[in-house]
Design an enzyme around this catalytic site. Sequence first.
Site, PDB file in Angstrom:
ATOM      1  N   ASP A 270       0.763  -1.242   0.000  1.00 17.51           N
ATOM      2  CA  ASP A 270       0.000   0.000   0.000  1.00 17.51           C
ATOM      3  C   ASP A 270       0.801   1.303   0.000  1.00 17.51           C
ATOM      4  O   ASP A 270       0.664   2.123  -0.888  1.00 17.51           O
ATOM      5  CB  ASP A 270      -0.915   0.032   1.234  1.00 17.51           C
ATOM      6  CG  ASP A 270      -1.695  -1.257   1.435  1.00 17.51           C
ATOM      7  OD1 ASP A 270      -1.609  -2.161   0.595  1.00 17.51           O
ATOM      8  OD2 ASP A 270      -2.399  -1.347   2.450  1.00 17.51           O
TER       9      ASP A 270
ATOM     10  N   GLU B 115       3.600  -9.620  11.581  1.00 12.85           N
ATOM     11  CA  GLU B 115       3.225  -9.085  10.267  1.00 12.85           C
ATOM     12  C   GLU B 115       4.479  -8.624   9.514  1.00 12.85           C
ATOM     13  O   GLU B 115       4.643  -8.892   8.343  1.00 12.85           O
ATOM     14  CB  GLU B 115       2.239  -7.934  10.475  1.00 12.85           C
ATOM     15  CG  GLU B 115       1.575  -7.434   9.208  1.00 12.85           C
ATOM     16  CD  GLU B 115       0.562  -6.324   9.496  1.00 12.85           C
ATOM     17  OE1 GLU B 115       0.443  -5.883  10.661  1.00 12.85           O
ATOM     18  OE2 GLU B 115      -0.119  -5.891   8.534  1.00 12.85           O
TER      19      GLU B 115
END
Length: 420
Positions: A163, A390
């Site tokens: 992103d 993550e």
Amino acid sequence: MNKFIKKAQKILKENKRSGYTLPTNNKLYPAQWNWDSAFIALGYSYFNLDFAIDEINTLLRGQWKDGMVPHILFHDKNTNYYPNYTAWNCGNKISSSGITQPPVMASILKKILDKDELNKKQFIKIKKIVKKLKKYHEWFIKYRDPDKTGLVSILHPWESGYDNSPLWDSSLNKIKTEKNLKYKRGDIKVINPEFRPLDIDYDRYVTIKNNLKKNNYNPKKIYKSSMFNVIDVGFNSLFLKANKDLLILLKKFNLNFLIIKKYIKISENKILKLYDKKKDIFFCLDLKNKKKIKIPSITNYFFLFADLNNNLINKKIIKNLKKYIKNQKFLFSSINPNHRTFDERRYWRGPVWINCNWIIYQGLKNKDKSFSKIVKKKTIKLIEKQGFHEYYSCKNGKAMGANNFSWSAALYLDLIEGDN
Ligand code: DGY
């Protein structure tokens, strides 16, 4: 069974909901994500093939009539995440986002079928899945490359999966954000805001999304009118490899493969147009602003995954990749730490991501075995030392973002248990 395998399986089982799996068990991502689901399915295939098939099936139940498979499926009315199902306001059988994500599913499915025997019931299910994947890939060819150039566009940074990568900075800087945007981010309530994209990024994401929505996500219209239209070498490498894997699956299930076969041929030539011969690097193209994007991102090296039969370029790219990791104790930083845009902790602007390591590892295996082994070993060690997070700092390995992250667990299982 090693205790990390047990833990990885536990994470996947705990993040599992009915037919699909959350990217993490906290409040950060309360839905099903497209490429997360693919990696997760691969993880399941090591201990429950039916879970893997269910995961894929559910994702494809959300396929739109035109063939698009959304980047998010909202299976319940949870609104902790923004943009939630009401903000997108679209979907076919399941509420969804109106954009897609890297189509890695065909590659994952091919990998699963290479190692697992199917019973009759599973074979029938997989044949249906392959048909849907064919429709998905043909949607890309039809609507994301209307001039049949061999390269597909992404129309939103979220479609890349990375992103807030600096890759998109120059394109996003040109976007005039909508006035009076009213929305509340959910992510920074759960995760340290220093690890997440900035508010200005979100204003732009939401502005682009609103523009797509205004056009009813009509694929023909938005290709021309989106505020963001980029050819990403990482995305196109993943798509090219997925097309090659899909071609094998189509043949296996006796399905028509002509469109895919033809497109692979064009893409194999055209992807080399994104290669800078002087610098031996790959770049992306901002179609909207007619500009080359030259940012040292690990995703530019996804080219290796596309498995082009071009030893010369493969060798040069590997040589450059070795330079890229010079002085990196923890592989691979998402952005080269020497670059001015590098940010050690901020999401896709520096941290190490397990799926990137896995993609590069797959690409290296048949090109530089000893280097591929180093990548694999370092990735496994990072996870075993820091946990299934993550993302991680490339400087000191420190874990960041969400804990119990599904794709880190799933890809760990493949690295350890797969026929590597
Ligand atoms: C997020 O919300 O950070 C996701 O990456 C968007 O898909």
